[in-house]
Write an enzyme that holds these catalytic residues in place. Structure first.
Site, short mmCIF file in Angstrom:
data_model
loop_
_atom_site.label_atom_id
_atom_site.label_comp_id
_atom_site.label_asym_id
_atom_site.label_seq_id
_atom_site.Cartn_x
_atom_site.Cartn_y
_atom_site.Cartn_z
CE LYS A 64 -3.94 -2.27 2.24
NZ LYS A 64 -5.11 -2.20 3.19
CG ASP A 100 -8.05 -0.27 3.41
OD1 ASP A 100 -8.86 -1.04 2.70
OD2 ASP A 100 -7.18 -0.15 3.26
P1 NDP Z 1 0.88 -4.27 9.53
O1 NDP Z 1 1.52 -5.47 9.42
O2 NDP Z 1 0.79 -3.08 8.84
O3 NDP Z 1 0.75 -4.10 11.40
C1 NDP Z 1 0.38 -5.13 12.26
C2 NDP Z 1 0.18 -4.63 13.48
O4 NDP Z 1 -0.27 -5.69 14.33
C3 NDP Z 1 1.38 -4.06 14.09
O5 NDP Z 1 1.04 -3.00 15.04
C4 NDP Z 1 1.91 -5.07 15.17
O6 NDP Z 1 2.62 -4.78 16.35
C5 NDP Z 1 0.85 -5.98 15.48
N1 NDP Z 1 0.79 -7.19 15.90
C6 NDP Z 1 0.84 -8.12 15.00
N2 NDP Z 1 1.02 -9.46 15.76
C7 NDP Z 1 0.82 -9.09 16.59
C8 NDP Z 1 0.69 -9.92 18.08
N3 NDP Z 1 0.72 -11.36 18.04
N4 NDP Z 1 0.50 -9.33 19.20
C9 NDP Z 1 0.10 -7.93 19.31
N5 NDP Z 1 0.37 -7.06 18.38
C10 NDP Z 1 0.82 -7.80 16.97
O7 NDP Z 1 -0.59 -5.04 9.28
P2 NDP Z 1 -2.16 -3.89 8.60
O8 NDP Z 1 -2.20 -2.80 9.51
O9 NDP Z 1 -1.86 -4.10 7.23
O10 NDP Z 1 -3.22 -5.16 9.00
C11 NDP Z 1 -3.64 -5.25 10.32
C12 NDP Z 1 -5.04 -6.11 10.47
O11 NDP Z 1 -6.06 -5.57 9.42
C13 NDP Z 1 -4.91 -7.49 9.38
O12 NDP Z 1 -5.40 -8.54 10.32
C14 NDP Z 1 -5.34 -7.22 8.30
O13 NDP Z 1 -6.00 -8.73 7.86
C15 NDP Z 1 -6.64 -6.42 8.70
N6 NDP Z 1 -7.19 -5.73 7.81
C16 NDP Z 1 -8.67 -5.68 7.34
C17 NDP Z 1 -9.20 -5.16 6.49
C18 NDP Z 1 -10.69 -5.34 5.98
O14 NDP Z 1 -11.14 -4.72 5.26
N7 NDP Z 1 -11.46 -5.92 7.08
C19 NDP Z 1 -8.64 -4.25 5.52
C20 NDP Z 1 -6.99 -4.24 5.80
C21 NDP Z 1 -6.38 -4.88 6.69
P3 NDP Z 1 4.32 -4.40 16.34
O15 NDP Z 1 4.40 -3.17 15.78
O16 NDP Z 1 4.68 -4.63 17.71
O17 NDP Z 1 4.95 -5.39 15.33
#
Ligand code: NDP
Length: 264
Positions: A64, A100
């Protein structure tokens, strides 16, 4: 000739977008076809878009930010958040949008009397949705596992905490899982001790993950809280993208009737 569209991402095999858009093309009688394309290198996004002869694309993880960089023209919101998930070609130029965030805003509009919101997670999705919620007057606080991703939020004026610095006496009207915790595992987005403090004080809990009941939503349900998964966000971001793809020749509700058939 058909108007060609696609979703670019890696992985893309799980994406519902081809079904959502193709059902809508068919139902509305629009001469379009929507495919999926696994793009490994985000830097190739612009060239691939042009060489495949596409009219529009959606972009998913992890491209993105590359999509933002690939555009000639950005709408003001995409410009502000630096994240693009929809591109349309018009007069030889690539126009970029973020659907989004408005999709998410519409999805939570069913909850009334919400003022304060706690985001669990600080990734790309949290970035654009936090800005639109702030613009709409919500008070957004961001709690993240690690410190690094919180810097951007801090600079933009959001209250930010890590698990270590979070104040347990705080309360929020809406608690939202913006992480991928629970997507492919059984983990919670924050330590249980934190969630056991904030969930009971909230009015409702939302997860952006769709198609499954995550451990976070299960925990929220155990406190009898109203819950909502990410399906409506997915549907609404798709409808808004479809409006751009087809140059707004159909209304939101006309598109919704067709697109929601992908969720039956
Ligand atoms: P990113 O990879 O950009 O960010 C991931 C985030 O999740 C970070 O803040 C990370 O923390 C945190 N994280 C990951 N695993 C864990 C864990 N086990 N415990 C705590 N924190 C965790 O992801 P996106 O923002 O692109 O996507 C996030 C979610 O949004 C996904 O599940 C995706 O499927 C969903 N989504 C849904 C959409 C919809 O239309 N419904 C559209 C777009 C996304 P840290 O910084 O510490 O690594």
């Amino acid at each position: 000739m058909k108007n060609l569209f696609a979703i670019f991402g890696n992985p893309v095999s799980h994406s519902k977008s081809p079904l959502m858009h193709n059902l809508s093309f068919k139902g509305l009688g629009y001469d379009g076809c929507y495919a999926r394309y696994r793009l490994e290198n985000g830097e190739e996004l612009r060239n691939k878009f042009l060489s495949l002869g596409l009219k529009g694309i959606n972009i998913t993880v992890p491209h993105k930010e590359y999509a933002y960089a690939a555009c000639d023209v950005l709408d003001s919101f995409a410009q502000k958040v630096g994240v693009v998930n929809t591109i349309v070609k018009k007069d030889g130029k690539l126009y970029g949008y973020n659907t989004d965030a408005p999709g998410f805003l519409k999805a939570i509009s069913e909850f009334s009397n919400i003022k304060s919101v706690l985001f669990l997670g600080a990734g790309g999705t949290a970035q654009s949705t936090a800005v639109i919620l702030k613009d709409e007057g919500y008070d957004v606080t961001v709690l993240n596992r690690s410190k690094g991703r919180l810097e951007k939020f801090k600079e933009s004026g959001f209250k930010t905490f890590t698990f270590e610095t979070f104040k347990n006496e705080s309360s929020y009207d809406l608690v939202i899982n913006m992480t991928s915790a629970g997507l492919e595992d059984d983990s919670l987005p924050a330590p249980k001790e934190i969630l056991k403090n904030v969930i009971p004080k909230s009015q409702a809990c939302v997860d952006v993950i769709y198609g499954k009941e995550t451990p976070f939503l299960k925990l929220a349900k155990s406190y009898d809280k109203p819950v909502k998964d990410g399906s409506d966000m997915l549907l609404y971001q798709g409808i808004i993208a479809f409006e751009y793809f087809t140059n707004k020749q159909y209304t939101f509700d006309e598109i919704k009737i067709e697109m929601q058939k992908a969720f039956i």
